[in-house]
Design an enzyme around this catalytic site. Sequence first.
Site, PDB file in Angstrom:
ATOM      1  N   HIS A   1     -12.135  -4.817   8.228  1.00  0.00           N
ATOM      2  CA  HIS A   1     -12.783  -4.563   6.971  1.00  0.00           C
ATOM      3  C   HIS A   1     -13.919  -4.154   7.044  1.00  0.00           C
ATOM      4  CE1 HIS A   1      -9.675  -8.002   6.448  1.00  0.00           C
ATOM      5  NE2 HIS A   1      -9.545  -7.754   5.217  1.00  0.00           N
TER       6      HIS A   1
ATOM      7  N   GLU B   1       0.755  -1.294  -0.106  1.00  0.00           N
ATOM      8  CA  GLU B   1      -0.133   0.015   0.139  1.00  0.00           C
ATOM      9  C   GLU B   1       0.750   1.321  -0.092  1.00  0.00           C
ATOM     10  OE1 GLU B   1      -1.013  -2.782   1.461  1.00  0.00           O
ATOM     11  OE2 GLU B   1      -3.023  -3.102   0.626  1.00  0.00           O
TER      12      GLU B   1
END
Lengths: 326, 325
Positions: free
Chosen positions: A129, A60
């Site tokens: 999540h 990321e």
Amino acid sequence: MTVLAYRDAVRRALDEEMARDENVIFFGEDVARAGGVFKVTPGLFEKYGEDRVRDTPISETAIIGSAIGAAITGLRPVIEIMFADFAAVAYDQIVNQAAKMRYMSGGQISVPLTIRMAHGAGMSFGAQHSQSCEGWFMSVPGLKVAVPGTPADALGLLKTAIRDPNPVVFLEHKALYADRADVPDGEHLVPFGKAALCRSGQHVTIVAIQRMVQMALKAADLLAQEGIECEVIDLRTLSPLDVETVQLSLRKTARLITVEESPLAGGWGGLVISRIMDEAIWLLDAPVVRVTMGEGIIPFSPPLERALIPDEQRIIAAVRQLGIKR
Amino acid sequence: MPPVPLPESARKHMLRTMMLIRVVENQVQTLFSENVIQGTTHLANGQEAVAVAMAAHVNPRRGDTVTCTYRGHSHALALGMQLRPFFAEMMGRTGGCSKGKGGSMHLTDLSIGLIGTFAVVGAGLPISVGAALTAQIKRNGSVHLAIFGDGSVNIGAWHESLNLAAVWKLPVIFLCENNLYGEYTPYLRTSPVAHVADRAAAYGLPAIIVDGQDAEALHAALRQASEHAQNGSGPTLIEAKTYRYSGHSRTDPAAYRPAGELEQWLARDPIQILADRMIADRQIDAQEIARLQAEVEAEVNSAIQWALAQPFPNTETLYEDIWAS
Ligand SMILES: Cc1ncc(C[n+]2csc(CCOP(=O)(O)OP(=O)(O)O)c2C)c(N)n1
Ligand SMILES: [Mg+2]
């Protein structure tokens, strides 16, 4: 008008902007050949080729950092961070680099970058999540934050984000991907900083984003049966923030409720309310109410998750707290 | 990588620039102790050769870019940042390269290819990788340099950047200034491998270890890496073994260094090494060196006087330069 799913509206925006401007590139984890874990981007790789549509390693920081580097040297990257929760591993690149490079360089640099991420709860994905992450970004000057709640806004706001010369955090609500609704044909751009009036009413103003707009509209339907008319506003972007539309509504309703899927501390509801207090406290006839997920952490168990995230019943309860007399 | 003799003019340019950087850094230290420069500073005395050799391979007109760290005065000056905007920026005054909003740790000048100076360890690397991605997509033949210290090689951004650049075969050069310390901790106390260059194998990258005090050796290493990048073969990791004469920052007395270490490195001073070579080749003499020294001192002093005469920025500029339009 065409009926389009939210995920397909996102893809259409990408497709149109990539066709319009060859400097627009797109990359992220599993987004090219596989079309993304939420199946938002199939077909782009086949259409635009491996130079402009790329699968990346699970990195990321490198995804966001390299997009910044590409942005400041002449491209207009759009990147996907699979789950917004994962932005935490690359927070530095977003808040210290993308947001501040222009300022630190005295205006020499611009960072035309769009960071797409899926966020939000309601799918039993658990604590890492499911978060609504807008609060992580809206407190950072230098970042714009868009939060589309409908397919039409997903299309129009993403196109605007891609054309913006500044870094934009574009938060897609993952529980909305399958939602279908009318989308205008032809070129559809939605400006930043312009809230949408989703329902008119004279008794109370309910301000929300994304899935919470839907909850607010459900609550408004139920309350209408008893003669309480709610005005529902979808902010659409949090930075810039359209407080004016909220003020206009308060002139009529004099009562304000904000509905957030995120924790109480650091949420945009606090900002909307403090802006109203500062700029237009005289418009209010009642205490303001914030509906949020409180201080919780999002649990896996579906009934527990449902209990934590605001729904129409919690919004109705908030409206009742205001003691509206018809 | 052994040194390859460069033409006299290139040598002279590198020598003069190294002398200039040395004078600037000494003056920055003085101005800091006088409170004319505030905040913090990280000097590069002793590391000048890396900067001048690097700059010789950067062509901003082609689109080449550089990112470096808060220890970046040397790189900015070697790339050609003018002394006036340099000192004005150091002092936080108008006329600074970034209008006083960046300071010592964030020198930026797009006209010389310096797209950013990063104060978060490792943060510049992925951004250089992205600049190289633009080069690959636009096929403009440009080369991109990410400069960082030995202490930066244990942060995730470093590994992610080398990996991504290697996978995509991007035209980027990773240039490590291994000055033996990350802040106050020696490299070998934080790394299980003897050389930063050893890590290149993990990403299938070529690596070069080079004497960081020898400008001509560095120049040769950078040339090889630059050609490698330009012919589409991807990144190279260069490890320059160098040393900072001062402490890490500001007032750090560097008491953690073993006795005699600084003296050993002072005996291999990069300015002296190049000067001696030029003297041996009869390209310069002591008199000419003294003349150059006086010349750069005068230039630096005049720039400092100019910067001191610049006003501090108007507070109306506070909220400017946040948004592009
Ligand atoms: C992410 C991060 N962690 C810690 C620091 C504090 N810090 C600043 S410089 C430094 C040492 C870096 O050493 P090195 O990379 O060898 O560069 P040098 O200073 O020797 O040039 C540290 C730990 C920082 N700036 N950023
Ligand atoms: Mg070091």
